[in-house]
Design an enzyme around this catalytic site. Structure first.
Site, PDB file in Angstrom:
ATOM      1  N   ASP A  84       2.546  36.863  48.167  1.00  0.00           N
ATOM      2  CA  ASP A  84       4.106  36.684  47.936  1.00  0.00           C
ATOM      3  C   ASP A  84       4.461  36.815  46.158  1.00  0.00           C
ATOM      4  O   ASP A  84       4.463  36.026  45.706  1.00  0.00           O
ATOM      5  CB  ASP A  84       4.593  36.076  48.721  1.00  0.00           C
ATOM      6  CG  ASP A  84       6.051  35.159  48.554  1.00  0.00           C
ATOM      7  OD1 ASP A  84       6.571  36.297  47.426  1.00  0.00           O
ATOM      8  OD2 ASP A  84       6.694  35.195  49.514  1.00  0.00           O
ATOM      9  N   LYS A 138      13.297  40.296  43.881  1.00  0.00           N
ATOM     10  CA  LYS A 138      13.618  40.011  42.764  1.00  0.00           C
ATOM     11  C   LYS A 138      14.107  40.834  41.322  1.00  0.00           C
ATOM     12  O   LYS A 138      14.340  41.326  41.336  1.00  0.00           O
ATOM     13  CB  LYS A 138      12.725  38.268  42.248  1.00  0.00           C
ATOM     14  CG  LYS A 138      12.846  37.577  43.521  1.00  0.00           C
ATOM     15  CD  LYS A 138      12.862  35.737  42.846  1.00  0.00           C
ATOM     16  CE  LYS A 138      14.299  34.475  43.816  1.00  0.00           C
ATOM     17  NZ  LYS A 138      12.496  34.236  44.511  1.00  0.00           N
TER      18      LYS A 138
HETATM   19  C1  LIG Z   1      13.243  34.259  46.624  1.00  0.00           C
HETATM   20  C2  LIG Z   1      11.041  34.035  46.735  1.00  0.00           C
HETATM   21  C3  LIG Z   1      11.637  35.083  48.190  1.00  0.00           C
HETATM   22  C4  LIG Z   1      12.655  35.453  48.753  1.00  0.00           C
HETATM   23  O1  LIG Z   1      13.408  36.153  48.466  1.00  0.00           O
HETATM   24  P1  LIG Z   1      14.877  36.439  49.067  1.00  0.00           P
HETATM   25  O2  LIG Z   1      15.015  37.586  47.416  1.00  0.00           O
HETATM   26  O3  LIG Z   1      15.419  35.320  48.412  1.00  0.00           O
HETATM   27  O4  LIG Z   1      15.272  37.095  50.730  1.00  0.00           O
HETATM   28  C5  LIG Z   1      10.102  34.616  49.081  1.00  0.00           C
HETATM   29  N1  LIG Z   1       9.061  34.562  47.824  1.00  0.00           N
HETATM   30  C6  LIG Z   1       9.258  34.483  47.141  1.00  0.00           C
HETATM   31  C7  LIG Z   1       7.733  33.970  46.504  1.00  0.00           C
HETATM   32  C8  LIG Z   1      10.319  33.668  46.605  1.00  0.00           C
HETATM   33  O5  LIG Z   1      10.114  33.513  45.099  1.00  0.00           O
END
Ligand SMILES: *Cc1c(COP(=O)(O)O)cnc(C)c1O
Length: 443
Positions: free
Chosen positions: A257, A286
Site C-alpha cells: 500500500d 493521494k
Molecule cells: C490515505 C490512505 C489510504 C486511504 O486513501 P483514501 O483516498 O483516503 O481512501 C489507504 N492507505 C494509506 C497508506 C493511506 O495513507
C-alpha cells in the site's frame, strides 16, 4: 438561507461557517460538537489563503497529495484543456488517451514486474480492489480457504470495510464494527527503525504467524517503510526484504500500500525502492494527481492478472462508475512528468535536511517523546495527545497549516516549498509545540 447578500465579507464568512457548522460533516468530527474549521478562499504554491485574508504555509500538502503546490500552472492548464475535450466517459467498452498514457507512465516508474493497471476512485477503494484481487487469485486456481490477510500493527489502509479490517486493531475502528469486520492476522509492528542496525528478532512475530497460518492466508498487506496515519513510523528496509522472501517461501501474495509513500515522499520514488523489492500488487493514490482530483490505481503482475483471468469466473469482478476518469488521468500524467522532470531526489534531500535542522529544537522539550525525519516527512511525537481545538488555532495564529492527530505533530509539505518557508514552518511547529506543552504543565 441566501449566500449572496451584499453584506460585508466578514458577515458572509460568518454565515457560511455557521451553515457549515450546522449541516456539514467533516472528517472524523461530531455534528453536535464540531471542531473549528477555517474557510479557504484560494491557494497558491505552498500557501492557503483564508477568507479573512490570512495566509498559511501548508505543512500537510492536503494529506500527502499536493506535491507540486496549489494552482500549479501546468496542472491547471492540463485539466482545463482536458475538460474541453472529454471530462468523463464510461470505461466499460471504451478507452481514452489519458488512461493509456497514465498506465504507461506508471508501469515505467513502479517497481518492476507490475504491468496490469486497474484505475479506481480513492485510496480505500484501491485497497478493497487489491484485496479482492488476492482472493480471486486463489479462487481462480480452485484453492479453497485461502482468503485471509496478514498485516502488521500500526498500519492504516483506509476507512471502507476491508481496509478497516487491516488497520491497526487498537487505534483503528475494530471495536465499533465488531462482528461485521472480518478478523485477520496482525504481526507486531517492526521496531527496528529505518536507520537502526537490523535486528534479526524483528521479523520473528511476522514469520511465526505466516508459518502457522499460511494455509488460510491469500496475501500480506502493508505500507512499505513508512507507516502513515497508523503511527508515522519509519521501519528498516531489511524487514520489507524479509517479508518479500517469506511471502515467496509460503506462496502468499504481497500487497504494497503505497498510497501515502508513492511519488517520492520518502526520498525514493516508492517505499519498496528502499528495499529493492517488488510486490505482487501495488496500491497508489493521494499524490497520483498532484492533489488535483481523486484517483487511485492498483497495479498487479502479469501472473496475478493471468491467473485471475484464466480461472472462474474469468474476469476481475470490479468496475466503478468513474473508473479511469479522463480529467484525473490527464492531470496525473502531467503530475508524474513534472516530478520526473524535476530534480526530485535532490529536492527531497534538501527538504529532509531542512526538516532535520528545523525540528531539532523540539527534541529536548520535556513532553516530546521522539523527533524523526525521512525524506519530506517530519514527525514530532509527544508523550501525551494534543488538545486538538487549542493547538489547531495556535497553528493558524502562527501562520501555518499543521493538523496533528493524537500524540503526533507532523508535516509533509508540498515539494515546491522554499527554504525560507520551510524554516518558517518548522519554527512555528516548534513554537506551538512548546506553547502547548507549557500550557499543559500549568494545568
Ligand atoms: C490515505 C490512505 C489510504 C486511504 O486513501 P483514501 O483516498 O483516503 O481512501 C489507504 N492507505 C494509506 C497508506 C493511506 O495513507
Amino acid at each position: 438561507m441566501s449566500m449572496g447578500m451584499p453584506n460585508s465579507s466578514v458577515t458572509d464568512a460568518a454565515r457560511l461557517l455557521q451553515f457549515d457548522r450546522e449541516h456539514i460533516w467533516h472528517p472524523y468530527t461530531s455534528i453536535d460538537n464540531p471542531l473549528e474549521v477555517f474557510l479557504v478562499e484560494s491557494a497558491d504554491g505552498v500557501r492557503l489563503r483564508l477568507q479573512d485574508g490570512r495566509e498559511l504555509i501548508d505543512g500537510m500538502a492536503s494529506w500527502w497529495s499536493v506535491i507540486h503546490g496549489y494552482n500549479n500552472p501546468e496542472l491547471t492548464r492540463t485539466i482545463r484543456e482536458q475538460a474541453g475535450r472529454l471530462s468523463h466517459v464510461m470505461f466499460g467498452g471504451l478507452t481514452h488517451l489519458p488512461a493509456i498514457e497514465l498506465a504507461k507512465a506508471l508501469i515505467d516508474i513502479v517497481p518492476k514486474g507490475l504491468n496490469r493497471v486497474f484505475f479506481c476512485d480513492s485510496g480505500s477503494v484501491a485497497v478493497e480492489v487489491a484485496m479482492k484481487m488476492a482472493i480471486q487469485y486463489f479462487f481462480a486456481q480452485g484453492v479453497t480457504g485461502r482468503n485471509k490477510f496478514l498485516t502488521i500493527r500500526s498500519g492504516y489502509h483506509g476507512d471502507t470495510f476491508h481496509a478497516m479490517s487491516v488497520c491497526d486493531p487498537t487505534t483503528g475502528m475494530h471495536q465499533i464494527y465488531q462482528g461485521v469486520l472480518p478478523q485477520y492476522f496482525f504481526a507486531d509492528a517492526p521496531s527496528c527503525r529505518f536507520s537502526d542496525e537490523w535486528r534479526e528478532d524483528d521479523i520473528f512475530s511476522f514469520r511465526q504467524l505466516l508459518t502457522q497460518q499460511h494455509r488460510s492466508i491469500c496475501a500480506v498487506i502493508l505500507e512499505p517503510i513508512v507507516q502513515g496515519a497508523g503511527g508515522m513510523r519509519f521501519y528498516h528496509p531489511e524487514y520489507l526484504r524479509r517479508v518479500r522472501q517469506l511471502c515467496d517461501e509460503f506462496s502468499v501474495l504481497l500487497i504494497a500500500d503505497e498510497i501515502a509513500t508513492g511519488f517520492g515522499r520518502s526520498g525514493r520514488l516508492f517505499g519498496c525502492d528502499h528495499a529493492g523489492i517488488s510486490p505482487d500488487i501495488l496500491c497508489l493514490g493521494k499524490a497520483l494527481t498532484g492533489g488535483y482530483m481523486t484517483l487511485a490505481a492498483v497495479l498487479a503482475t502479469q501472473e496475478v492478472g493471468r491467473v485471475i483471468s484464466r480461472g472462474e469466473p474469468g474476469v476481475f469482478m470490479h468496475g466503478p462508475t468513474f473508473m479511469g476518469n479522463p480529467l484525473a488521468c490527464s492531470v496525473a500524467v502531467r503530475s508524474i512528468q513534472l516530478l520526473l522532470d524535476s530534480n526530485w531526489q535532490e529536492n527531497i534531500a534538501r527538504i529532509e535536511s531542512g526538516l532535520q535542522r528545523g525540528l531539532e529544537p523540539c527534541r529536548n522539550l520535556p513532553g516530546v517523546h521522539d523527533v524523526r525525519v525521512l525524506g519530506a516527512i517530519g514527525v514530532v511525537e509527544l508523550v501525551r495527545p494534543v488538545k486538538m481545538a487549542r493547538i489547531q488555532r495556535l497553528f493558524v495564529d502562527n501562520g501555518v497549516w499543521i493538523r496533528p492527530f493524537g500524540r503526533l505533530v507532523y508535516v509533509m509539505p508540498p515539494y515546491v516549498i522554499g527554504d525560507e518557508d520551510l524554516a518558517t514552518l518548522t519554527q512555528a511547529l516548534c513554537r506551538v509545540v512548546e506553547m502547548e506543552l507549557s500550557h499543559e504543565q500549568q494545568l
